[in-house]
Enzyme design. Structure first.
Site, PDB file in Angstrom:
ATOM      1  N   TYR A  15       0.820  -1.222   0.000  1.00 46.92           N
ATOM      2  CA  TYR A  15       0.000   0.000   0.000  1.00 46.92           C
ATOM      3  C   TYR A  15       0.853   1.270   0.000  1.00 46.92           C
ATOM      4  CZ  TYR A  15      -4.408  -2.399   0.292  1.00 46.92           C
ATOM      5  OH  TYR A  15      -5.504  -3.155  -0.028  1.00 46.92           O
ATOM      6  N   LYS A 266      -5.772 -11.691  11.871  1.00 53.28           N
ATOM      7  CA  LYS A 266      -5.239 -10.511  12.583  1.00 53.28           C
ATOM      8  C   LYS A 266      -4.912 -10.788  14.050  1.00 53.28           C
ATOM      9  CE  LYS A 266      -6.719  -6.890   9.530  1.00 53.28           C
ATOM     10  NZ  LYS A 266      -5.547  -6.213   9.000  1.00 53.28           N
TER      11      LYS A 266
HETATM   12  N1  PMP Z   1     -11.151  -8.834   6.201  1.00 54.15           N
HETATM   13  C1  PMP Z   1     -11.159  -7.695   6.903  1.00 54.15           C
HETATM   14  C2  PMP Z   1     -12.431  -7.247   7.536  1.00 54.15           C
HETATM   15  C3  PMP Z   1      -9.998  -6.943   7.029  1.00 54.15           C
HETATM   16  O1  PMP Z   1     -10.015  -5.798   7.711  1.00 54.15           O
HETATM   17  C4  PMP Z   1      -8.797  -7.418   6.435  1.00 54.15           C
HETATM   18  C5  PMP Z   1      -7.478  -6.661   6.525  1.00 54.15           C
HETATM   19  N2  PMP Z   1      -7.513  -5.356   6.847  1.00 54.15           N
HETATM   20  C6  PMP Z   1      -8.836  -8.608   5.722  1.00 54.15           C
HETATM   21  C7  PMP Z   1     -10.018  -9.313   5.623  1.00 54.15           C
HETATM   22  C8  PMP Z   1      -7.601  -9.163   5.041  1.00 54.15           C
HETATM   23  O2  PMP Z   1      -6.705  -9.611   5.970  1.00 54.15           O
HETATM   24  P1  PMP Z   1      -5.141  -9.797   5.580  1.00 54.15           P
HETATM   25  O3  PMP Z   1      -4.594  -8.417   5.458  1.00 54.15           O
HETATM   26  O4  PMP Z   1      -4.565 -10.565   6.719  1.00 54.15           O
HETATM   27  O5  PMP Z   1      -5.116 -10.555   4.300  1.00 54.15           O
END
Ligand code: PMP
Length: 429
Positions: A15, A266
């Site tokens: 990003y 996460k």
């Molecule tokens: N779903 C949601 C609601 C998220 O906020 C995010 C990441 N911000 C993701 C999926 C994707 O997760 P990752 O960055 O671990 O691929």
């Protein structure tokens, strides 16, 4: 050359517009809510390092458990084999998830947890011989950066190069208080008039990347009820909201209707290692059981259920469920509410919203939206100068601290926000 300079020669960051971005800050150590840079500066991590950290950086309890595991079993193939950390974490997680959750599928990040959920839902219908392939999703949602996850997310600047390649999705507006009933009606109309919808995916209660947009559990319950009445599989993407962020262990704990599939990542390991899980009901799982091998879920990653990641997840969940951590979440939630009441009527504040340990402040700007990018950078640098890591989403600043944050640290950030609001008043951005 220092770390930052060496990085700039060879690394491409996520990003990031590499041409114009500032040099990355080299981090050498983590301690509690701080990231410590190579020049010795302490940065307060107010966004839990992209929403992953729960108990502070280099948490000694998690570190001890992971390092023990490291010399016992670092990894093992997860097809045809299993191990204690994977089984134990699944047992622990199922014990705190809604009762209808029965089977857990491991992957390694939030996007893959979502991919797996979509594949489970679509293949569920395929295995049953029913043609249901469309997905229903909220506008402005974010579910990750792999192709399936991009397809069900907002079609905006993040994804425009790929629009022709993304599968068909029916988007509906997220129900906010002012339009809940109208949107429920149109949701019902759509679901009653399409018999080819496989699944409805949503970020429960908070659309994170959209700008911490918050909506009510009561209305989400009604949407899920309507979806279920039409046999549409419901998928809660709790990648951001899971593990205490909304004040309960999961955002779905606020609901009376329970989704069929939940995606988690996460905070799952307390921010220690990458791990994703997709959890589903027995009904979903059963549709894959057959004497015909082709009905299996053909999905897997090399590091599926990595024992170190599962061990970190066990340790993190133990800490999360401890009375101390639960108290901390409550203290942060109450502090946010108090701060919200303090700044709610500030002339530079358009809206303040909070749930659990998340607070979002929408800054009033007199300029057109195209200027927001500049405002985002201005806000980002304002806090970075104060050694506070915030990553505003356009004109929305938000806090999502690790639960170990101390009262004074939080107070310092609130003060910085007030200072910002006063400064903006003078600058008239
Ligand atoms: N779903 C949601 C609601 C998220 O906020 C995010 C990441 N911000 C993701 C999926 C994707 O997760 P990752 O960055 O671990 O691929």
């Amino acid at each position: 050359m220092n770390l930052s300079q060496r990085d700039q020669q060879i690394i491409w960051h996520p990003y990031t517009q590499m041409k114009t971005a500032d040099a990355p800050i080299g981090i050498v150590r983590g301690e509690g809510a701080y990231l410590i840079a190579e020049d010795g500066s302490y940065y307060l991590d107010m966004i839990s390092s992209w929403w992953v950290n729960l108990h502070g950086h280099a948490n000694p309890y998690i570190a001890e458990k992971v390092s023990k595991q490291l010399s016992t079993l670092e990894h093992a193939i997860f097809a045809g084999f299993t191990h204690e950390p994977a089984v134990k974490f699944a047992e622990m997680l199922l014990a705190v998830l809604p009762e209808n959750m029965a089977k857990l599928f491991y992957s390694d990040n939030g996007s893959t947890a979502v991919e797996v959920a979509l594949k489970m839902a679509i293949q569920f219908w395929y295995n049953k011989g029913t043609k249901r392939t469309k997905i229903l999703a909220f506008k402005n949602g974010y579910h990750g950066d792999t192709f399936g996850a991009m397809a069900v997310g907002d079609r905006g600047i993040f994804t425009c190069a790929f629009h022709d390649m993304l599968f068909e999705v029916i988007f509906v507006e997220v129900p906010l208080e002012r339009n809940e009933e109208d949107l429920l009606k149109s949701f019902k109309y759509i679901t009653d008039n399409h018999d080819d919808i496989a699944a409805f995916i949503f970020e429960p209660l908070v659309q994170g990347t959209a700008g911490m947009v918050m909506y009510n559990a009561g209305i989400l319950d009604k949407f899920i009820e309507v979806a279920k009445a039409n046999n549409i599989i419901t998928i809660a993407d709790e990648v951001m909201t899971g593990f205490g962020r909304t004040g309960k262990i999961f955002a779905v704990d606020y609901l009376s209707q329970k989704p069929d599939i939940i995606c988690l990542s996460k905070g799952i390991t307390g921010g220690t290692m990458p791990l994703g899980v997709t959890v589903c009901t027995n009904e979903i799982y059963s549709a894959f059981l057959s004497d015909d091998k082709s009905r299996a879920l053909f999905h897997g990653h090399s590091y599926t259920a990595n024992p170190l990641a599962c061990t970190a997840a066990i340790a993190s969940l133990e800490l999360l469920l401890s009375p101390d951590c639960q108290k901390q979440i409550e203290v942060i939630s109450l502090a946010h509410i108090e701060f919200k009441n303090k700044i709610n009527t500030h002339p530079n504040v358009l809206n303040v919203r909070t749930i659990g340990s998340i607070i979002a402040i929408e800054i009033k700007t007199s300029t057109a939206t195209s200027y927001l990018n500049n405002i985002r950078d201005y806000l980002y640098n304002f806090f970075l100068d104060k050694r506070m890591i915030l990553r505003p989403l356009g004109n929305i600043i938000y806090l999502m601290p690790p639960y170990c944050i101390e009262g004074q640290q939080l107070e310092n950030v609130y003060q910085a926000i007030i200072e910002l609001l006063e400064e903006l008043k003078l600058k008239k951005l």
